[in-house]
Design an enzyme around this catalytic site. Structure first.
Site, PDB file in Angstrom:
ATOM      1  N   GLY A 181      72.229  59.514  32.358  1.00  0.00           N
ATOM      2  CA  GLY A 181      71.125  59.957  33.217  1.00  0.00           C
ATOM      3  C   GLY A 181      71.218  59.342  34.597  1.00  0.00           C
ATOM      4  CD  GLU A 204      72.101  63.936  35.635  1.00  0.00           C
ATOM      5  OE1 GLU A 204      71.478  62.875  35.559  1.00  0.00           O
ATOM      6  OE2 GLU A 204      71.647  65.026  35.209  1.00  0.00           O
ATOM      7  CG  ASP A 313      53.655  56.441  33.734  1.00  0.00           C
ATOM      8  OD1 ASP A 313      53.410  56.739  34.912  1.00  0.00           O
ATOM      9  OD2 ASP A 313      54.601  55.708  33.393  1.00  0.00           O
ATOM     10  CG  HIS A 445      64.444  48.078  71.253  1.00  0.00           C
ATOM     11  ND1 HIS A 445      65.358  48.935  70.673  1.00  0.00           N
ATOM     12  CD2 HIS A 445      65.176  47.168  71.971  1.00  0.00           C
ATOM     13  CE1 HIS A 445      66.578  48.581  71.037  1.00  0.00           C
ATOM     14  NE2 HIS A 445      66.501  47.510  71.812  1.00  0.00           N
TER      15      HIS A 445
HETATM   16  C1  LIG Z   1      62.649  50.072  34.726  1.00  0.00           C
HETATM   17  C2  LIG Z   1      61.484  50.712  35.409  1.00  0.00           C
HETATM   18  C3  LIG Z   1      61.333  50.578  36.772  1.00  0.00           C
HETATM   19  C4  LIG Z   1      60.257  51.154  37.411  1.00  0.00           C
HETATM   20  N1  LIG Z   1      60.143  50.992  38.758  1.00  0.00           N
HETATM   21  C5  LIG Z   1      59.091  51.537  39.404  1.00  0.00           C
HETATM   22  C6  LIG Z   1      58.935  51.346  40.798  1.00  0.00           C
HETATM   23  O1  LIG Z   1      59.748  50.691  41.441  1.00  0.00           O
HETATM   24  N2  LIG Z   1      57.854  51.895  41.401  1.00  0.00           N
HETATM   25  C7  LIG Z   1      56.934  52.642  40.706  1.00  0.00           C
HETATM   26  O2  LIG Z   1      55.982  53.118  41.302  1.00  0.00           O
HETATM   27  N3  LIG Z   1      57.066  52.837  39.383  1.00  0.00           N
HETATM   28  C8  LIG Z   1      58.111  52.303  38.721  1.00  0.00           C
HETATM   29  N4  LIG Z   1      58.220  52.468  37.364  1.00  0.00           N
HETATM   30  C9  LIG Z   1      57.201  53.305  36.672  1.00  0.00           C
HETATM   31  C10 LIG Z   1      55.912  52.514  36.455  1.00  0.00           C
HETATM   32  O3  LIG Z   1      56.200  51.345  35.734  1.00  0.00           O
HETATM   33  C11 LIG Z   1      54.899  53.369  35.715  1.00  0.00           C
HETATM   34  O4  LIG Z   1      54.740  54.594  36.400  1.00  0.00           O
HETATM   35  C12 LIG Z   1      53.544  52.665  35.654  1.00  0.00           C
HETATM   36  O5  LIG Z   1      53.663  51.433  34.995  1.00  0.00           O
HETATM   37  C13 LIG Z   1      52.515  53.541  34.946  1.00  0.00           C
HETATM   38  O6  LIG Z   1      51.313  52.880  34.896  1.00  0.00           O
HETATM   39  P1  LIG Z   1      50.231  53.170  33.749  1.00  0.00           P
HETATM   40  O7  LIG Z   1      49.109  52.226  34.002  1.00  0.00           O
HETATM   41  O8  LIG Z   1      49.957  54.603  33.683  1.00  0.00           O
HETATM   42  O9  LIG Z   1      50.969  52.801  32.381  1.00  0.00           O
HETATM   43  P2  LIG Z   1      51.739  51.514  31.884  1.00  0.00           P
HETATM   44  O10 LIG Z   1      52.185  50.661  32.985  1.00  0.00           O
HETATM   45  O11 LIG Z   1      52.756  52.000  30.929  1.00  0.00           O
HETATM   46  O12 LIG Z   1      50.608  50.693  31.121  1.00  0.00           O
HETATM   47  C14 LIG Z   1      50.015  51.155  29.938  1.00  0.00           C
HETATM   48  C15 LIG Z   1      49.648  49.957  29.098  1.00  0.00           C
HETATM   49  O13 LIG Z   1      48.848  50.414  28.014  1.00  0.00           O
HETATM   50  C16 LIG Z   1      49.137  49.635  26.882  1.00  0.00           C
HETATM   51  N5  LIG Z   1      48.711  50.382  25.688  1.00  0.00           N
HETATM   52  C17 LIG Z   1      49.286  51.493  25.168  1.00  0.00           C
HETATM   53  N6  LIG Z   1      48.579  51.931  24.099  1.00  0.00           N
HETATM   54  C18 LIG Z   1      47.548  51.063  23.942  1.00  0.00           C
HETATM   55  C19 LIG Z   1      46.482  50.963  23.030  1.00  0.00           C
HETATM   56  N7  LIG Z   1      46.301  51.877  22.064  1.00  0.00           N
HETATM   57  N8  LIG Z   1      45.623  49.935  23.158  1.00  0.00           N
HETATM   58  C20 LIG Z   1      45.770  49.009  24.142  1.00  0.00           C
HETATM   59  N9  LIG Z   1      46.765  49.053  25.034  1.00  0.00           N
HETATM   60  C21 LIG Z   1      47.638  50.074  24.937  1.00  0.00           C
HETATM   61  C22 LIG Z   1      50.643  49.415  26.973  1.00  0.00           C
HETATM   62  O14 LIG Z   1      51.007  48.244  26.255  1.00  0.00           O
HETATM   63  C23 LIG Z   1      50.847  49.259  28.477  1.00  0.00           C
HETATM   64  O15 LIG Z   1      50.877  47.897  28.853  1.00  0.00           O
HETATM   65  C24 LIG Z   1      59.286  51.885  36.683  1.00  0.00           C
HETATM   66  C25 LIG Z   1      59.416  52.015  35.296  1.00  0.00           C
HETATM   67  C26 LIG Z   1      60.490  51.441  34.664  1.00  0.00           C
HETATM   68  C27 LIG Z   1      60.615  51.572  33.192  1.00  0.00           C
END
Ligand SMILES: Cc1cc2nc3c(=O)[nH]c(=O)nc-3n(C[C@H](O)[C@H](O)[C@H](O)COP(=O)(O)OP(=O)(O)OC[C@H]3O[C@@H](n4cnc5c(N)ncnc54)[C@H](O)[C@@H]3O)c2cc1C
Length: 466
Positions: A181, A204, A313, A445
């Site tokens: 990927g 890819e 997400d 600049h």
């Molecule tokens: C390697 C990597 C690099 C990345 N780099 C970037 C970047 O540079 N910039 C950027 O903008 N984005 C980046 N991302 C994407 C970014 O991390 C996500 O888009 C972001 O974290 C989403 O936020 P969220 O709050 O929706 O979910 P998450 O960050 O996934 O948080 C959700 C949380 O909910 C918890 N949870 C799940 N189910 C339950 C439950 N039933 N009860 C209690 N808790 C629960 C999980 O444990 C988790 O901690 C990256 C992702 C990865 C994997």
């Protein structure tokens, strides 16, 4: 008697914790439930922060090895991977603890455990010792994020066949690493391990990397990464992955039907992420999902149930931390009767490789598809004095503006500090600026930002330095 909250946020990632803080600021009695034992979600624990820490450290390692070309002799440079990983882990701990402090400061009650719906107004929290706590709620925000997807029939062991989570904590530099990927996460991790000494091959399925990115930028990006030593195998479909003595063998078939096996020590599968809705009991309370198993919401982030909302997400849209944060703030303000809003046309995306890649708004391909007439302004970092002074002349800035009104419709950058430069264009676009507005703004600049100004000038063919 169960505790009662006005709003409960399930998930303590950038969407969830930011939302909980904003709700509390707005006067709601708020709780946030997080299952992983530390706050900050994917982003702080296994995403944005550890990957940016390793990108920075590996770049330092790489730079320092090449300093003698610039007249700075510092002797033999050695890698201590364990220490590097500790430095990354320290950054993660400081930030996740910082979020815990912020929740406390804002009087958000933090529950450590997994939350699930008993009814639409009752949430059951199970901690890691299986102790259950029931809380009563008026409104619930689901912010449970996403997790890595694998290929059909292939499971992550996080040692040999790894997701990004495993790739962030390898104990040795692999001799050969296959990345399945060519999206931004795979390319960031590929850059890290290539700089630390691995032979990296990206396999890819498509004919270009970073799908969705402006094609001109993505082909320049691939050229630069190739020059840095990353190998690309485009239009190759992975048919299987088998463990071997060496590590693993990845079997592929290319577009012409040629079969090829890649032997490697580590294979990183980086083909996307799936929404995390397991275990929430959504079926029981009747929350609707879409065809990709994301939670369906309206423009106010409300699900089909009146008191249940979702952000980040786990819903439609780019999987980015700042998108999740902005949705968290918007839903909190909507619940408070304000006019929370996210402008999906101005969400920047950044790839933190070297050079960085950043984009916002429409790509050329999208404008063509939408039949929108546009003008292009381009400026190369080769002609930018700051970039030249420090020998960082790779890449360019490309601005797309409406042919008639000159309104900026999109911007795509590859070059030094592109991830910071894009903020200027985000603000310009939020204010509905024209390329002339950017061109007539005085830029200091010598700065990289002058390349943005020159690209804006170039929209009307009046760039000065090219
Ligand atoms: C390697 C990597 C690099 C990345 N780099 C970037 C970047 O540079 N910039 C950027 O903008 N984005 C980046 N991302 C994407 C970014 O991390 C996500 O888009 C972001 O974290 C989403 O936020 P969220 O709050 O929706 O979910 P998450 O960050 O996934 O948080 C959700 C949380 O909910 C918890 N949870 C799940 N189910 C339950 C439950 N039933 N009860 C209690 N808790 C629960 C999980 O444990 C988790 O901690 C990256 C992702 C990865 C994997």
């Amino acid at each position: 008697m169960a505790d009662k909250f006005q709003v409960v946020v399930i998930g303590g990632g950038p969407g969830g914790y930011v939302c909980a803080i904003r709700l509390s600021q707005l006067g709601f009695k708020t709780a946030c439930i997080e299952s992983r034992g530390s706050l900050g979600g994917t982003c702080l624990n296994v995403g944005c922060i550890p990957s940016k820490s390793l990108l920075n450290l590996s770049e330092e390692f790489n730079k320092v090895q090449n300093l003698s070309n610039k007249g700075i002799e510092i002797g033999e440079v050695k890698l201590n991977l364990a220490k590097m990983m500790k430095s990354k882990d320290k950054a993660v701990t400081i930030l996740t603890k910082g979020v815990e402090f912020l929740l406390k400061k804002n009087k958000v009650t933090y529950f450590k455990g997994t939350g699930s719906f008993k009814t639409k107004n009752e949430i059951l929290i199970k901690d890691d010792k299986n102790k259950e706590t029931l809380i009563l709620v008026d409104k619930v925000i689901i912010a449970t994020g996403s997790e890595p997807t694998s290929l059909p029939g292939i499971e992550f062991d996080e040692k040999i066949i790894v997701s990004s989570t495993g790739a962030l904590k390898l104990e040795q530099v692999p001799k050969k690493m296959i990345i399945v990927g060519g999206g931004y996460i795979g390319l960031e991790m590929g850059s890290v391990w290539s700089r630390l000494g691995a032979e990296v091959h990206v396999v890819e399925f498509l004919d270009h990397i970073t799908p969705g990115m402006d094609k001109e930028i993505s082909s320049e990006f691939m050229k630069i990464l190739k020059k840095q030593g990353i190998n690309f195998h485009m239009q190759h479909e992975v048919k299987g992955i088998k463990k071997s003595k060496l590590g693993a063998t990845v079997s592929t078939i290319d577009i012409k039907g040629n079969k090829k096996n890649f032997d490697c020590n580590i294979v990183l599968i980086s083909v996307g992420r799936k929404p995390n809705t397991n275990g929430l009991n959504l079926e029981k309370i009747g929350v609707n999902l879409d065809e990709k198993k994301r939670i369906k919401t309206d423009k106010n982030f409300k699900t089909n149930l009146n008191n249940v909302f979702a952000i980040g997400d786990v819903i439609d849209g780019p999987m980015l931390a700042h998108k999740a944060e902005d949705e968290g703030i918007a839903v909190a303000e909507n619940i408070a009767g304000q006019s929370g809003h996210v402008n999906y046309d101005t969400i920047p995306g950044v790839v933190y490789t070297s050079p960085e890649v950043a984009s916002i708004g429409k790509t050329e391909e999208q404008l063509k598809e939408l039949n929108i007439n546009y003008k292009i302004g381009k400026f190369s970092f080769m002609a930018n004095s700051r970039a030249k002074a420090i020998n960082h002349g790779e890449g360019f800035v490309k601005i797309l503006a409406d042919e008639k009104t000159d309104k900026v419709l999109g911007a795509h950058l590859i070059g030094p500090h592109a991830g910071e430069l894009i903020a200027e264009i985000a603000i310009a676009m939020e204010f509905g600026a024209s390329s002339e507005d950017i061109a007539r703004t005085c830029h200091a600049h010598p700065t990289f930002s002058e390349a943005v100004k020159e690209a804006a000038l170039s929209v009307d063919k009046r760039a000065i330095h090219s």
